[in-house]
Design a protein around this motif. Structure first.
Motif, mmCIF file in Angstrom:
data_model
loop_
_atom_site.group_PDB
_atom_site.id
_atom_site.type_symbol
_atom_site.label_atom_id
_atom_site.label_comp_id
_atom_site.label_asym_id
_atom_site.label_seq_id
_atom_site.Cartn_x
_atom_site.Cartn_y
_atom_site.Cartn_z
ATOM 1 N N GLU A 198 0.826 -1.209 0.000
ATOM 2 C CA GLU A 198 0.000 0.000 0.000
ATOM 3 C C GLU A 198 0.863 1.264 0.000
ATOM 4 O O GLU A 198 0.432 2.309 0.485
ATOM 5 N N SER A 199 2.048 1.163 -0.565
ATOM 6 C CA SER A 199 2.958 2.311 -0.522
ATOM 7 C C SER A 199 2.469 3.474 -1.370
ATOM 8 O O SER A 199 2.767 4.636 -1.088
ATOM 9 N N ALA A 200 1.704 3.190 -2.439
ATOM 10 C CA ALA A 200 1.241 4.264 -3.328
ATOM 11 C C ALA A 200 -0.138 4.773 -2.954
ATOM 12 O O ALA A 200 -0.401 5.976 -3.001
ATOM 13 N N ALA A 201 -1.043 3.878 -2.580
ATOM 14 C CA ALA A 201 -2.428 4.310 -2.347
ATOM 15 C C ALA A 201 -3.206 3.261 -1.576
ATOM 16 O O ALA A 201 -2.877 2.066 -1.598
ATOM 17 N N LEU A 202 -4.265 3.714 -0.909
ATOM 18 C CA LEU A 202 -5.178 2.849 -0.166
ATOM 19 C C LEU A 202 -6.567 3.451 -0.352
ATOM 20 O O LEU A 202 -6.938 4.398 0.332
ATOM 21 N N PHE A 203 -7.328 2.913 -1.299
ATOM 22 C CA PHE A 203 -8.489 3.660 -1.775
ATOM 23 C C PHE A 203 -9.631 2.736 -2.201
ATOM 24 O O PHE A 203 -9.565 1.517 -2.029
ATOM 25 N N ASN A 204 -10.691 3.333 -2.734
ATOM 26 C CA ASN A 204 -11.894 2.650 -3.221
ATOM 27 C C ASN A 204 -12.448 1.647 -2.210
ATOM 28 O O ASN A 204 -12.511 0.438 -2.449
ATOM 29 N N PRO A 205 -12.891 2.164 -1.037
ATOM 30 C CA PRO A 205 -13.341 1.296 0.055
ATOM 31 C C PRO A 205 -14.758 0.770 -0.149
ATOM 32 O O PRO A 205 -15.590 1.372 -0.821
#
Length: 483
Positions: free
Chosen positions: A103-110
């Motif tokens: 998840e170094s770039a993004a953590l999204f669309n939950p």
């Protein structure tokens, strides 16, 4: 109608790393690496292993087991059958292992669903699970989780996120049903004598190992034409690998579990899982998630299912109408049939019905881009939510400058092909604090919930981090009437 943003923030953390295979396209290079390790003395090997374990201690829970498992792959490059010490196996495995910050770039669309365990909570509170699309190096996406509680005042509290993150163990004896397997091969355009010959080698239910053996047997029998059937043989095995099961250990917390790409269809990621708590006709509950597998060229919709978030199964979705992205399953059957929203043409929202969960053959258009903020495309933001007034569907629309906003419409409960209410203006649009990120000017969700009279909307901010917003359900339903 007032939409309230919360101060809950789920951000990517590059310190959360997992171990994954490190492989070389050139087998000769792999052979040379193994040969170099084999040239070391046992004392040198022990020293290197001690250094490796010391350096990576505290970063992983099962690194030792993983490296020994990687040796099983690497031992094909050994030049003899001479027994190898455990330390040397560990070291060789280490050269075929790498860390990956998922998840170094993004953590999204939950996407959010109710947790299967609701015990030990105060009255009016509920426990939930949030699934997220985690993206790391190379833009490879996987599924990760967070958990938390929401009280009777809709205050949201996330559980602590552990340092560790671990991939699951594959189930060796995953069973395949022959009629469904054959049906999918036909759909993929592989219906010939080679396929028929392979299928005759198998029982009505079979494992992947049995499938491999059947393919190998038929290839030997047709060895004079083996090259002719290479494509179809590889397609049969690839289909098998795309339908599989895996498990997590019960002692692992939910946030430690990561579903990382495994099959050939997922080489470049598992994208935008839309989880739904599905209620069967007999009263049992199961969780499903539709997501998109991506191999760098082709997107392939898949269905993930679980009852406990410990054991999962992934299957390909089949049929001529399983196309594009954004499939979202209704939380129960409608008029005796499974129902699903879709966006086959990348622009409009359709509804599909089927008597088989994994096969979809028909579609009906129900909504087109209508307002300026959605002129580019219209799609869902997760599974429909059942209310007394109808099926509440969160949507996304794309407008000028590729700006993503969220909207909503209402479908008739008995006939979801009928749109009975629709917002003319966005429910949620990126504000100044949300428009900067990996992909600017985007708010997006993969599914919400209703609790204590409030619509709970988890949403991503510019494909970077995620948060929650709430809106009074009665105000939203009133807005449909005024619209």
């Amino acid at each position: 109608m007032e939409v309230k943003r919360t101060n809950v923030l789920i951000k990517p953390n590059n310190a959360r790393v997992l171990v994954r295979p490190f492989e070389f396209a050139d087998s000769q290079r792999a052979l040379r690496i193994v040969a170099r390790v084999m040239s070391l003395t046992e004392e040198e090997v022990g020293h290197l292993v001690d250094n490796m374990l010391t350096e990576f201690h505290g970063r992983h829970q099962k690194a030792r087991q993983f490296m020994l498992h990687r040796f099983e792959y690497a031992q094909q490059f050994l030049l003899t059958d001479t027994p190898v010490s455990e330390n040397r196996r560990m070291l060789i495995g280490g050269y075929f292992t790498q860390e990956y910050a998922l998840e170094s770039a993004a953590l999204f669309n939950p996407s959010v669903v109710w947790h299967p365990d609701q015990s030990g909570l105060p009255g009016g509170s509920k426990r939930f699970i949030v699934s997220l699309r985690a993206t790391g190096e190379g833009h490879v996406s996987s599924i990760t989780f967070r958990s938390g509680t929401i009280d009777d005042q809709c205050n949201i509290a996330l559980d602590p996120t552990p340092r560790f993150v671990t991939t699951p163990d594959m189930v060796a004896n995953t069973l395949y049903e022959k009629p469904l397997f054959q049906r999918k091969l036909v759909e993929l355009g592989f219906a010939n004598g080679f396929v028929e010959h392979v299928m005759t080698q198998l029982q009505n239910e079979f494992t992947f190992e049995q499938l491999q053996n059947a393919v190998a047997t038929v290839r030997r029998e047709l060895r004079l034409r083996a090259a002719e059937f290479d494509t179809v043989a590889n397609a049969i095995l690839a289909l098998g690998k795309s339908n599989y099961e895996f498990t997590f250990a019960p002692e692992q917390s939910l946030a430690e579990r990561a579903i990382f790409p495994y099959s050939p269809s997922q080489t470049n990621g598992i994208e935008d899982s839309r989880f739904v708590q599905f209620h069967e006709d007999d009263g049992t509950v199961r969780y499903y998630a539709t997501h998109t597998a991506f191999d760098g060229r082709v997107t392939l919709p898949e269905l993930l299912e679980t009852s406990d978030f410990l054991r999962f199964r992934i299957n390909t979705l089949n049929g001529p109408e399983v196309r594009n992205k954004g499939l979202a399953l209704f939380p129960r059957k409608v008029n005796g049939l499974y129902a699903m929203l879709s966006r086959q043409d990348g622009e409009n929202i359709f509804i599909m019905y089927s008597d088989m969960l994994h096969f979809w053959y028909t579609k009906q258009l129900i909504a087109k881009p209508t307002y300026p903020w959605e002129f580019v495309q219209l799609g869902n933001c997760g599974s429909p939510i059942e209310t007394d007034a109808g099926w509440l569907v969160l949507t996304h629309g794309v407008g000028p400058m590729r700006k993503y906003s969220m909207g909503a419409f209402l479908l008739d409960r008995d006939d979801p092909t009928r749109v009975i209410g629709r917002l003319k203006e966005p429910l949620l649009a990126p504000n100044e604090n949300e428009r900067e990120g990996y992909v600017p000017n985007v708010v997006y969700s993969c599914g919400g919930l209703v609790h204590a009279g409030q619509l709970i909307v988890p949403y991503a901010m510019s494909d970077y981090a995620s948060s929650f917003a709430t809106v009074a359900l009665n105000e939203l339903l009133d807005a449909f009437k005024s619209g």
